[in-house]
Design a protein around this motif. Sequence first.
Motif, PDB file in Angstrom:
ATOM      1  N   LEU A 175       0.817  -1.206   0.000  1.00 49.47           N
ATOM      2  CA  LEU A 175       0.000   0.000   0.000  1.00 49.47           C
ATOM      3  C   LEU A 175       0.854   1.261   0.000  1.00 49.47           C
ATOM      4  O   LEU A 175       0.381   2.338  -0.350  1.00 49.47           O
ATOM      5  CB  LEU A 175      -0.910  -0.015   1.241  1.00 49.47           C
ATOM      6  CG  LEU A 175      -1.964   1.075   1.365  1.00 49.47           C
ATOM      7  CD1 LEU A 175      -3.011   0.962   0.249  1.00 49.47           C
ATOM      8  CD2 LEU A 175      -2.657   0.998   2.727  1.00 49.47           C
ATOM      9  N   THR A 199     -11.286  -3.431  -2.215  1.00 46.40           N
ATOM     10  CA  THR A 199     -11.753  -2.529  -1.154  1.00 46.40           C
ATOM     11  C   THR A 199     -10.719  -1.482  -0.763  1.00 46.40           C
ATOM     12  O   THR A 199     -11.058  -0.488  -0.128  1.00 46.40           O
ATOM     13  CB  THR A 199     -12.109  -3.326   0.114  1.00 46.40           C
ATOM     14  OG1 THR A 199     -10.919  -3.940   0.638  1.00 46.40           O
ATOM     15  CG2 THR A 199     -13.136  -4.413  -0.212  1.00 46.40           C
ATOM     16  N   GLY A 200      -9.464  -1.733  -1.115  1.00 48.23           N
ATOM     17  CA  GLY A 200      -8.394  -0.839  -0.690  1.00 48.23           C
ATOM     18  C   GLY A 200      -7.974  -1.030   0.746  1.00 48.23           C
ATOM     19  O   GLY A 200      -7.107  -0.309   1.245  1.00 48.23           O
ATOM     20  N   GLN A 201      -8.566  -2.016   1.427  1.00 48.76           N
ATOM     21  CA  GLN A 201      -8.290  -2.217   2.856  1.00 48.76           C
ATOM     22  C   GLN A 201      -6.971  -2.957   3.075  1.00 48.76           C
ATOM     23  O   GLN A 201      -6.647  -3.907   2.351  1.00 48.76           O
ATOM     24  CB  GLN A 201      -9.413  -3.041   3.495  1.00 48.76           C
ATOM     25  CG  GLN A 201     -10.758  -2.364   3.524  1.00 48.76           C
ATOM     26  CD  GLN A 201     -10.804  -1.209   4.492  1.00 48.76           C
ATOM     27  OE1 GLN A 201     -11.205  -0.107   4.131  1.00 48.76           O
ATOM     28  NE2 GLN A 201     -10.400  -1.460   5.716  1.00 48.76           N
ATOM     29  N   SER A 230      -2.533   6.055   2.530  1.00 48.13           N
ATOM     30  CA  SER A 230      -1.971   5.872   1.196  1.00 48.13           C
ATOM     31  C   SER A 230      -2.030   7.168   0.398  1.00 48.13           C
ATOM     32  O   SER A 230      -3.099   7.767   0.249  1.00 48.13           O
ATOM     33  CB  SER A 230      -2.738   4.781   0.444  1.00 48.13           C
ATOM     34  OG  SER A 230      -2.447   4.808  -0.942  1.00 48.13           O
ATOM     35  N   THR A 256      -6.293   5.215   1.555  1.00 48.29           N
ATOM     36  CA  THR A 256      -6.588   4.248   2.611  1.00 48.29           C
ATOM     37  C   THR A 256      -5.821   4.542   3.894  1.00 48.29           C
ATOM     38  O   THR A 256      -4.603   4.770   3.878  1.00 48.29           O
ATOM     39  CB  THR A 256      -6.227   2.827   2.151  1.00 48.29           C
ATOM     40  OG1 THR A 256      -7.002   2.493   1.008  1.00 48.29           O
ATOM     41  CG2 THR A 256      -6.474   1.806   3.253  1.00 48.29           C
ATOM     42  N   ARG A 257      -6.548   4.516   5.024  1.00 47.06           N
ATOM     43  CA  ARG A 257      -5.937   4.644   6.346  1.00 47.06           C
ATOM     44  C   ARG A 257      -5.892   3.263   7.004  1.00 47.06           C
ATOM     45  O   ARG A 257      -6.920   2.747   7.437  1.00 47.06           O
ATOM     46  CB  ARG A 257      -6.767   5.561   7.238  1.00 47.06           C
ATOM     47  CG  ARG A 257      -6.818   7.018   6.810  1.00 47.06           C
ATOM     48  CD  ARG A 257      -7.731   7.765   7.789  1.00 47.06           C
ATOM     49  NE  ARG A 257      -7.865   9.162   7.484  1.00 47.06           N
ATOM     50  CZ  ARG A 257      -7.013  10.110   7.853  1.00 47.06           C
ATOM     51  NH1 ARG A 257      -5.949   9.776   8.564  1.00 47.06           N
ATOM     52  NH2 ARG A 257      -7.213  11.366   7.529  1.00 47.06           N
ATOM     53  N   SER A 277     -10.404   4.323  -4.959  1.00 48.39           N
ATOM     54  CA  SER A 277     -10.324   4.708  -3.547  1.00 48.39           C
ATOM     55  C   SER A 277     -11.603   4.254  -2.863  1.00 48.39           C
ATOM     56  O   SER A 277     -12.626   4.935  -2.914  1.00 48.39           O
ATOM     57  CB  SER A 277     -10.165   6.227  -3.428  1.00 48.39           C
ATOM     58  OG  SER A 277      -8.991   6.666  -4.075  1.00 48.39           O
ATOM     59  N   ALA A 324     -11.654   2.321   0.421  1.00 48.21           N
ATOM     60  CA  ALA A 324     -11.539   1.887   1.812  1.00 48.21           C
ATOM     61  C   ALA A 324     -12.561   2.606   2.692  1.00 48.21           C
ATOM     62  O   ALA A 324     -12.972   3.729   2.406  1.00 48.21           O
ATOM     63  CB  ALA A 324     -10.131   2.137   2.337  1.00 48.21           C
ATOM     64  N   SER A 350     -12.067   3.719   5.720  1.00 44.27           N
ATOM     65  CA  SER A 350     -11.389   4.853   6.352  1.00 44.27           C
ATOM     66  C   SER A 350     -10.318   5.361   5.400  1.00 44.27           C
ATOM     67  O   SER A 350      -9.374   4.637   5.062  1.00 44.27           O
ATOM     68  CB  SER A 350     -10.759   4.419   7.676  1.00 44.27           C
ATOM     69  OG  SER A 350     -10.053   5.480   8.275  1.00 44.27           O
ATOM     70  N   ARG A 351     -10.462   6.615   4.963  1.00 44.42           N
ATOM     71  CA  ARG A 351      -9.501   7.165   4.001  1.00 44.42           C
ATOM     72  C   ARG A 351      -9.516   8.684   4.035  1.00 44.42           C
ATOM     73  O   ARG A 351     -10.412   9.302   4.588  1.00 44.42           O
ATOM     74  CB  ARG A 351      -9.782   6.662   2.586  1.00 44.42           C
ATOM     75  CG  ARG A 351     -11.216   6.839   2.103  1.00 44.42           C
ATOM     76  CD  ARG A 351     -11.425   6.086   0.789  1.00 44.42           C
ATOM     77  NE  ARG A 351     -12.821   5.894   0.471  1.00 44.42           N
ATOM     78  CZ  ARG A 351     -13.555   6.740  -0.242  1.00 44.42           C
ATOM     79  NH1 ARG A 351     -13.006   7.852  -0.721  1.00 44.42           N
ATOM     80  NH2 ARG A 351     -14.816   6.488  -0.494  1.00 44.42           N
TER      81      ARG A 351
END
Length: 413
Positions: free
Chosen positions: A113, A142-144, A167, A172-173, A334, A336, A338-339
């Motif tokens: 990531l 999902t970007g997770q 990211s 993504t967080r 994008s 996720a 949380s982002r």
Amino acid sequence: MPFDVAAVRARFPSLAEGAAHFDGPGGSQVPDVVGRAVADTLTSAISNRGTATPSERRAEQVVTECRQAMADLLGADPRGIVFGRSATQLTYDLSRALAKQWGPGDEVVVTRLDHDSNIRPWVQAAQSAGATVRWVDFDPATGQLDADAVAAVLSDRTRLVATTGASNLIGTRPPVCRIADLAHEVGALHWVDGVHATAHASVDLPALRADVWTCSPYKFMGPHCGVVAASPDLLETLRPDKLLPSTDAVPERFELGTLPYELMAGATAAVDFIAALADTDSLGEPGSPLPQGDHGSRRERIVAGMKAVHAHEQALLDVLEPAVRALPGVTVHSNARSRTPTLLFTVEGRDPQEIRAALAEGGVNAPAGHFYALECSRHLGLGDTGGVRVGLAPYTSEDDVDRLVTGLTSALR
């Protein structure tokens, strides 16, 4: 109180050129007070740091104030603030110092990531020490990036876990606190690249439980430079290569050569500007000094300022994101939960650089590429081409968002 974006924008001379800037993730625009702090320091009587002359004391004051400002921004100890040319340079320097403690059988964890500045220094340092690199993937749909994926590669031989705070490519967080706990359970350090994250939410290093946090003031309205925040006790354990006459004191032992005092003064001014965003009605006229905060400590005003920034950016994202997702042929990467307010997207059958160029013709700055998050781009299936990235900032307005959506609609016709 409402976020007065017009008052904020009035403090940014560069916005007078008329472009709508969505290129903040690569480097934000700079308010007038930051430029003035750089110029005033650069043209003042200033010398190498010391106590004998006014110019020596001025240099010492600039350094002391910058360390305190960055400590206030990150909830850190000013004695653990290391200043450098860039976050990349600091990561390389400290990775080499850390790798002196590694050997064959030791393991280092990196993720796909991350920006390459939080991958390649660790990969290369591990190779030099004979250590093994363990990779953590994220879900491209999902970007997770889940903590369980990190846990699966940890062992009692893990020496360091390097992850991003957010990211820079897709926003993504990852769960920083949980990853820090997992790393500490096996006796490893947790190094966090906070370059993208710091611009969008307040940072509390002790609460995050990370051992090291990097950031770059030019991503949050400051000048081009880099910062590392860590415990002074941790820094005392590291022995970087340095010149023989240079001090061995922490944090100075990691700062090679004379510090750029003008950039440090600019970084302090950027932190003060963030603190002033807690009350945008009191920002003052363009060119005037920032008002002196009388509502709590600077740390408290920074937290309030970042809360206001987050609310402003999220409100704009709630308008922008559905509009972009509704455009024909557009895929947003994008996703996720949380982002940050950062969108990476591609258009079926179109080169991202073509979209970028079409937007630029309309005065909308939205760059395209992989933005040095090469592993992330490849893992998303975008290869080395990447996509178009748009990022929101405190100075982004509703009109900017309208111009972006209109420009995209026109480009896709």
